[in-house]
Design a protein around this motif. Structure first.
Motif, PDB file in Angstrom:
ATOM      1  N   ILE A  39      32.497   1.092 -52.440  1.00 16.10           N
ATOM      2  CA  ILE A  39      33.621   1.342 -53.353  1.00 16.10           C
ATOM      3  C   ILE A  39      34.559   0.136 -53.392  1.00 16.10           C
ATOM      4  CG2 ILE A  39      35.759   2.691 -53.588  1.00 16.10           C
ATOM      5  CD1 ILE A  39      34.116   5.188 -52.883  1.00 16.10           C
ATOM      6  N   ALA A  40      34.727  -0.509 -52.248  1.00 17.80           N
ATOM      7  CA  ALA A  40      35.609  -1.683 -52.213  1.00 17.80           C
ATOM      8  C   ALA A  40      35.090  -2.781 -53.141  1.00 17.80           C
ATOM      9  CB  ALA A  40      35.734  -2.202 -50.778  1.00 17.80           C
ATOM     10  N   LEU A  78      35.476   2.618 -62.353  1.00 18.58           N
ATOM     11  CA  LEU A  78      35.020   1.444 -61.603  1.00 18.58           C
ATOM     12  C   LEU A  78      33.940   0.707 -62.390  1.00 18.58           C
ATOM     13  CD1 LEU A  78      34.633   3.222 -58.141  1.00 18.58           C
ATOM     14  CD2 LEU A  78      36.541   1.773 -58.881  1.00 18.58           C
ATOM     15  N   LEU A 125      32.965 -12.687 -55.026  1.00 14.73           N
ATOM     16  CA  LEU A 125      32.447 -11.688 -54.084  1.00 14.73           C
ATOM     17  C   LEU A 125      31.390 -12.323 -53.176  1.00 14.73           C
ATOM     18  CD1 LEU A 125      32.088  -8.585 -56.464  1.00 14.73           C
ATOM     19  CD2 LEU A 125      33.851  -8.933 -54.712  1.00 14.73           C
ATOM     20  N   ALA A 151      34.593   9.191 -49.059  1.00 10.89           N
ATOM     21  CA  ALA A 151      35.211   9.312 -50.383  1.00 10.89           C
ATOM     22  C   ALA A 151      34.372  10.229 -51.267  1.00 10.89           C
ATOM     23  CB  ALA A 151      35.370   7.935 -51.023  1.00 10.89           C
ATOM     24  N   ALA A 177      33.024 -14.463 -50.588  1.00 12.04           N
ATOM     25  CA  ALA A 177      33.654 -13.655 -49.531  1.00 12.04           C
ATOM     26  C   ALA A 177      32.616 -13.135 -48.540  1.00 12.04           C
ATOM     27  CB  ALA A 177      34.428 -12.500 -50.149  1.00 12.04           C
ATOM     28  N   LEU A 178      31.390 -12.934 -49.018  1.00 10.01           N
ATOM     29  CA  LEU A 178      30.327 -12.427 -48.148  1.00 10.01           C
ATOM     30  C   LEU A 178      29.515 -13.557 -47.531  1.00 10.01           C
ATOM     31  CD1 LEU A 178      29.130  -9.310 -50.197  1.00 10.01           C
ATOM     32  CD2 LEU A 178      30.722  -9.391 -48.261  1.00 10.01           C
ATOM     33  N   ASP A 221      31.589   4.289 -48.960  1.00 10.85           N
ATOM     34  CA  ASP A 221      32.997   3.909 -48.812  1.00 10.85           C
ATOM     35  C   ASP A 221      33.189   2.393 -48.918  1.00 10.85           C
ATOM     36  OD1 ASP A 221      33.801   6.567 -48.453  1.00 10.85           O
ATOM     37  OD2 ASP A 221      33.300   6.480 -46.313  1.00 10.85           O
ATOM     38  N   ARG A 222      32.329   1.631 -48.266  1.00 10.33           N
ATOM     39  CA  ARG A 222      32.480   0.169 -48.312  1.00 10.33           C
ATOM     40  C   ARG A 222      32.040  -0.378 -49.676  1.00 10.33           C
ATOM     41  NH1 ARG A 222      33.757  -1.929 -43.303  1.00 10.33           N
ATOM     42  NH2 ARG A 222      33.279  -4.027 -44.040  1.00 10.33           N
ATOM     43  N   ARG A 238      39.851  -6.688 -64.888  1.00  8.67           N
ATOM     44  CA  ARG A 238      41.068  -6.324 -65.638  1.00  8.67           C
ATOM     45  C   ARG A 238      42.051  -7.487 -65.681  1.00  8.67           C
ATOM     46  NH1 ARG A 238      40.493  -1.233 -63.353  1.00  8.67           N
ATOM     47  NH2 ARG A 238      41.656  -1.981 -61.563  1.00  8.67           N
ATOM     48  N   VAL A 276      39.362  -4.765 -60.492  1.00 12.92           N
ATOM     49  CA  VAL A 276      40.673  -5.421 -60.496  1.00 12.92           C
ATOM     50  C   VAL A 276      40.572  -6.795 -61.156  1.00 12.92           C
ATOM     51  CG1 VAL A 276      42.372  -6.568 -58.995  1.00 12.92           C
ATOM     52  CG2 VAL A 276      41.655  -4.210 -58.503  1.00 12.92           C
ATOM     53  N   SER A 327      29.285   4.715 -44.917  1.00 12.44           N
ATOM     54  CA  SER A 327      29.813   6.078 -44.740  1.00 12.44           C
ATOM     55  C   SER A 327      30.127   6.656 -46.115  1.00 12.44           C
ATOM     56  CB  SER A 327      31.053   6.062 -43.840  1.00 12.44           C
ATOM     57  OG  SER A 327      32.070   5.243 -44.391  1.00 12.44           O
ATOM     58  N   LEU A 337      36.014  -1.634 -56.625  1.00 11.21           N
ATOM     59  CA  LEU A 337      37.468  -1.732 -56.837  1.00 11.21           C
ATOM     60  C   LEU A 337      37.855  -3.186 -57.090  1.00 11.21           C
ATOM     61  CD1 LEU A 337      38.921   0.666 -54.094  1.00 11.21           C
ATOM     62  CD2 LEU A 337      39.193   0.932 -56.564  1.00 11.21           C
ATOM     63  N   GLN A 338      37.358  -4.084 -56.246  1.00  6.57           N
ATOM     64  CA  GLN A 338      37.746  -5.490 -56.367  1.00  6.57           C
ATOM     65  C   GLN A 338      37.192  -6.101 -57.656  1.00  6.57           C
ATOM     66  OE1 GLN A 338      39.934  -7.118 -54.919  1.00  6.57           O
ATOM     67  NE2 GLN A 338      39.492  -9.275 -55.282  1.00  6.57           N
TER      68      GLN A 338
END
Lengths: 315, 315
Positions: free
Chosen positions: B100-101, B48, B123, B80, B126-127, B97-98, B111, B108, B77, B104-105
């Motif tokens: 990580i998103a 990541l 990002l 993972a 989006a927020l 956990d959140r 890449r 992605v 939380s 990940l994004q």
């Protein structure tokens, strides 16, 4: 434990096969059983190396699977997916928070140069699984589905399109170059092999990729052990997944009879459900009629033991 | 909104700077403010692409940060991470956990060929963040810490070793080749630039990587706007992080005076906390004494407005 002293190879896809595999590990010692999972569904998503069938079997063997949902982990949470959706990321393939850890760790180890079979061994060990679960190959094979909408990658068809497009053919990209796992070939050639069990998985997209790996079909036919399949079609329906829908779209009747015809000479015996008992006379191979729905651990173990016993009688 | 009609550039690291940035967006319109975050802490972990300072600022601007923990998302939380630990994976860098998103994004999109500034823009959008947050560069710069244990990558020092080893030097690997973000250079050269604010971030590992980017220090010195810093050292301690510990290890007193000396001629004014009022006469640059602890939104806005006002008076 079974009276068998020899070895059993089980060929499996995801959920249905995973149930029988869960039964088999109750019947056989760790050194008696090799569970071989399809990897044609594997794909890279969000940078993660995802092996859906290996994971379904692994989670089932560790009693961590979610029996209601049918895939993934029981008690899973979905915070990462929810946040990814908020960020506008690709959310069509649902990944639970704990499941993400499996894919992160697999991806890390693969990037470090470990083989998929080595990573699978490590993950299984971490989850306390003593029996041997292996991928059909360490090489890339990608199942492609020819549909009325054109060719789709397996997960596009299966998850994104929810199996809606009618299928007309399958292609396993990379299959010519992929080496079947050496351990699979060793087990198929072993003199003490006593059964090859084809789990109740999708014949076209779960079992066929394994059979089409170079040398595997010939090795199965050359093996001294009988080949016993459990029909994934019960009463004209697939217990889970698109197998029955695919059969109709391929102009086959969605019956255990057609499953037997599809596998053809490979099979020495087919296990069909009691609801299909009237089909016995239409099936060319030897048939065993019994309850095949695996709703709890007891029924998984019973079916697994019946498959082993059936193979012994055919031998 | 401020009476300022010009532009403000804010240079920031993670948590402390993020608080002031949160205040600044209340004082300035989106087209008046460029928030430039250090990326020397960025690293690849578990595959990541992680940008800790950008994320700390982004989460703070969106009011999603956890004020108690000081990093990451509120209400996070850890499923993972817990599962990864069970699988024997690397769990020394805690990823919610959140959170990580986000990684990940970002991974992605990087890449896919998007630049880090483009991904950060996406990002933030989006927020719901309207103000402009940018990385100091789209190129790789990796902060390396020379310690008594040898050279450590920043996150190894900061998270894995919990800042325990004594430091003696810093190196920003890749800094010679990295291009400062063109937008930063444009803003520094803008005739209507009215303030450059150095947030209360670590001078050595948060602000200095920005200053050491080719041409940035010269552009700041050439800018017509005054440079105002907020001391990250209050009463001999860093509000957060290892700044005070580092100063002692580097044989500097852990004081606002030493902060002013470190920045040297770059500064036109330094804002220090009321507890350090007796230091005023020891500080060579112009000084403003006021409460600098930002415990709530009001104190963030007050300090941000005071920094803007201070710059206007210096102009």
């Amino acid at each position: 434990m079974s009276a068998l002293t020899g070895k059993v190879v089980a060929l499996t896809g995801g959920v249905g096969g995973a149930k029988l595999a869960r039964g088999l590990i109750e019947c056989l010692a760790p050194d008696q059983l090799l569970i071989v999972a399809n990897t044609g569904d594997d794909f890279n998503h969000l940078g993660l190396s995802i092996s859906p069938d290996l994971d379904s079997v692994m989670y089932a063997l560790a009693d961590l699977n979610d029996p209601q949902r049918g895939w993934g982990l029981a008690g899973e949470s979905w915070q990462a997916m929810d946040a990814l959706q908020q960020l506008g990321g690709a959310d069509w393939f649902k990944l639970g928070d704990r499941d993400i850890a499996t894919h992160l760790q697999r991806s890390v180890r693969l990037r470090e140069g470990a083989s998929l079979s080595q990573v699978t061994r490590e993950l299984c060990a971490a989850l306390g699984i003593q029996h041997r679960l292996v991928p059909m190959t360490n090489d890339r094979v990608s199942t492609m589905i020819t549909t009325e909408q054109g060719e789709l990658a397996f997960q596009e068809y299966f998850v994104r399109e929810q199996c809606a497009p009618a299928v007309s053919a399958f292609r396993f990209d990379g299959i010519e170059l992929a080496q079947p796992l050496p351990e699979l070939m060793d087990w198929l050639a072993a003199p003490d092999l006593e059964a090859i069990i084809v789990c109740p998985s999708n014949p076209f997209v779960s079992v066929d990729p394994i059979l089409q790996l170079r040398g595997v079909r010939a090795a199965i036919q050359a093996a001294t052990a009988p080949v016993v399949a459990v029909s994934p079609i019960v009463g004209g329906l697939a217990v889970k997944g698109p197998a029955a829908k695919m059969m109709k779209e391929l102009n086959m009747p969605a019956t255990a009879t057609a499953v037997a015809q599809w596998y053809g000479e490979l099979l020495d015996g087919l296990m069909i459900d009691v609801v299909d008992r009237e089909l016995v006379d239409t099936i060319e191979t030897k048939t065993r009629v019994l309850p095949t729905l695996m709703s709890d651990l007891e029924s998984k173990v019973d079916l697994a033991q019946a498959a082993i016993d059936f193979a012994r009688q055919l031998d």
